[in-house]
Design an enzyme around this catalytic site. Structure first.
Site, mmCIF file in Angstrom:
data_model
loop_
_atom_site.group_PDB
_atom_site.id
_atom_site.type_symbol
_atom_site.label_atom_id
_atom_site.label_comp_id
_atom_site.label_asym_id
_atom_site.label_seq_id
_atom_site.Cartn_x
_atom_site.Cartn_y
_atom_site.Cartn_z
ATOM 1 C CB CYS A 198 12.420 1.077 -2.955
ATOM 2 S SG CYS A 198 12.840 0.519 -1.297
ATOM 3 C CG HIS A 481 10.816 -3.424 -1.511
ATOM 4 N ND1 HIS A 481 11.822 -2.685 -2.086
ATOM 5 C CD2 HIS A 481 10.013 -3.837 -2.531
ATOM 6 C CE1 HIS A 481 11.638 -2.651 -3.394
ATOM 7 N NE2 HIS A 481 10.567 -3.342 -3.695
#
Lengths: 524, 96
Positions: A198, A481
């Site tokens: 990510c 994240h």
């Protein structure tokens, strides 16, 4: 000499189609017999040939081989005219004999030998010397399409020439029976998470939705076919742009090529653990700079590559000796601004803002460009040679780039542990950078009153920026994240790996930003 | 005379084989697009076709009508840059 210089095969079709306007020209000619059959042929002359079974088959075969030669992108770019021996790009291949001619000699050949059809060596289109025009014959078009697909595969969508003209009835039918599918081929696609990737996808999305970078790649700024580099990040990027803006797919894209190329270019990125998005951004920008003609000498300002054109700025550092007031100035190139979130006073260890008020981006910028005292042994004045003198240092923005990238330094890496500052920093939709420029700061020093943060509501000014992308890190330092927000056509979107969803301004502004991208108002 | 022709042929051959010809053409096209000439020409041609002036004539007729005008419209800057680029390539081919 053709008004258009044809280099790319697909382009050629639409260019010559537009110029010669096949259907309209042919249909406006008075027809000998108004039967539908005559419309099925390119012109009366080719009709005569194709009608006869023996001649027709032979012609189609000949055309097929000539088309193959014409459409082969690996063949030589220019040919020698058999008559005048000139080497040129624009030649005609005779349909009825193996001759290759320059336009002038092709004309005379057709008259002398009664070979009335020539094939344009760049596009494979058929020219009728009797009609003095390009013709688009249905049967021959089929042969050409077939060769095109055979030569270059079915990877790209092809537009057939006979698709270009629709009757009114057709158009009405299409409108009545179509459901709009927005978000197709508009770059709104997500990236599949290939294992903590990510950090990569957020950086990529920020560049994909950056008008300058996007326009560069979509306008063939980097041509993979001409690129001689192995493991080229630009080629990998180009692939992404083709996929996102050139196909109708909306499913997540697996960036395998980008991933492996990144690993090959930077060993430390190899492996599947989470990396820092800002570090990846710096790596990627450098790669794209290098692969797009950037000079390796970054000190000189002359690099005209897209990355420098978009992100290159300058910081000025002025060190003033308290003793003799001598100022030492240095100017450094920067591709982004990294802002501290804690007060510079190292004695205070508490959270950024003790009063509970939210810190703003502008405050961070103000702190960044404030005069700070240098420690006792940090400075030696060359002028007054007073070793114990105090000195002050100030950083100001000397030159602002069209795209301003700001990193909020949320991650602190100490010798024993690393931590993340997770507080919300308020950032604006519109940012006025005027107060942080060298000029403004100098004016302030000179006592001018006209230097406070200006209201960005005035809507104009050379240093006004609009928010373009936001990269957010959620969670703990090692198990977090990344998601991002980008603006496309005035609408904000949230990118979370392969999931792309609509976002409101409120969503964006309430995010705990890590990286902010602003674009100058004039380009917004 | 014959030496001139054979020199020309040799130069052309080298231009082709080195890929310089293609690069120069690519540059030319880029310059023409950037300067707006390409779009301008396209519009001129579309206009001519639509106006009916060509009396149903095709490619050749169109070329006759617009070629001179469009050639002249190539911006000075583009010409200069192309000449410079070509010169540079040719100079690279000559020794001494």
């Amino acid at each position: 000499m053709s008004p258009t210089t044809v280099l790319k095969r697909p382009q050629a079709s639409s260019a010559s189609a537009l110029l010669a306007s096949p259907k309209t020209v042919k249909n406006s000619k008075p027809l000998a017999n108004s039967s539908v059959a005559s419309l099925a042929y390119g012109c009366d002359h080719i009709k005569k040939v194709l009608r006869s079974p023996a001649e027709g088959t032979k012609t189609k075969t000949n055309y097929g081989s000539a088309a193959r030669v014409a459409l082969d992108s690996s063949r030589t770019h220019a040919q020698t005219c058999v008559k005048c021996k000139f080497l040129i790009t624009r030649t005609f291949l005779c349909m009825q004999c193996p001759g290759i001619y320059c336009p002038k000699d092709a004309e005379s050949h057709s008259k002398e030998n009664k070979h009335y059809f020539g094939i344009d060596s760049r596009s494979g289109h058929v020219y009728c010397f009797l009609c003095q025009d390009f013709i688009y014959d249905r049967a021959l078009e089929e042969v050409r399409m077939e060769k095109e697909v055979a030569m270059e595969g079915s990877a790209r969508k092809r537009r057939r020439l006979d698709d270009t003209k629709l009757s009114l009835k057709d158009l009405e039918y299409i409108e009545a029976h179509t459901t709009l599918a927005p978000c197709r081929a508009t770059g709104l696609r997500g990236f599949i998470n290939m294992g903590s990737t990510c950090f990569m996808s957020v950086v990529l999305q920020s560049l994909i939705h950056n008008p300058l970078v996007r326009n560069f790649y979509l306008a063939d700024g980097h041509k993979p076919k001409e690129c001689l580099r192995t493991d080229c990040m630009s080629c990998a990027m180009e692939e992404v742009f083709s996929e996102f803006f050139g196909t109708d797919r909306t499913d997540g894209f697996g960036p395998t090529n980008l991933l492996t190329t990144s690993w090959k270019c930077e060993q430390t990125l190899a492996g599947y653990q989470q990396q820092d998005a800002h570090e990846y951004l710096q790596f990627l920008l450098n790669q794209l700079h290098v692969t797009n003609g950037g000079n390796s000498d970054t000190k000189t300002e002359s690099c005209k590559c897209i990355i420098h054109r978009a992100f290159y700025g300058k910081l000025q550092s002025d060190v003033t000796c308290e003793g003799c007031q001598n100022v030492t100035t240095a100017v450094d190139p920067v591709m982004d601004l990294s802002l501290d979130l804690r007060k510079k006073d190292k004695r205070k260890l508490d959270a950024p803002k003790s009063e509970g008020e939210m810190q703003t981006l502008q405050e961070c910028l103000e702190r960044f460009t404030n005069t700070e005292k240098l420690g006792m042994n940090e400075y030696n004045c060359g002028n007054c040679s007073g070793h114990q003198e105090m000195a002050t240092k100030q950083l100001t923005v000397k030159r602002l780039p069209p795209v301003l990238c700001i990193q909020l330094k949320r991650f602190e890496h100490g010798s024993t542990k690393s931590s993340k500052i997770d507080t919300k920093i308020r950032f604006p939709m519109q940012l006025d950078m005027t107060p942080y420029t060298t000029r403004a700061k100098r004016k302030a020093k000179d006592g001018s009153t006209d230097c406070g943060p200006k209201s960005s509501l005035k809507g104009h000014g050379p240093y006004l920026y609009d928010l373009l992308n936001v990269v957010v890190h959620t969670g703990q330092i090692n198990s977090g994240h990344y998601i991002s927000f980008s603006r496309e056509n005035g609408q904000w979107f949230r990118f979370d790996d392969s999931m792309v969803t609509l976002a409101t301004e409120k969503d964006v502004l309430s995010a705990k930003a890590y990286l902010l991208f602003y674009i100058v108002r004039s380009l917004s | 005379m014959s030496q001139d022709t054979s020199l020309r042929a040799e130069v052309n051959r080298r231009l082709l084989e080195s890929g310089e010809l293609e690069r120069l053409e690519s540059l030319f096209l880029d310059l023409l697009r950037e300067s707006g000439w390409y779009e301008d020409t396209k519009n001129t041609c579309t206009e001519k076709l639509r106006s009916g002036e060509l009396a149903g004539g095709g490619f050749n007729r169109l070329t006759e009508e617009v070629e001179l005008e469009c050639r002249e419209k190539v911006p000075e800057g583009v010409r200069r840059e192309m000449v410079l680029a070509i010169k540079k390539v040719l100079e690279g081919m000559v020794e001494g």
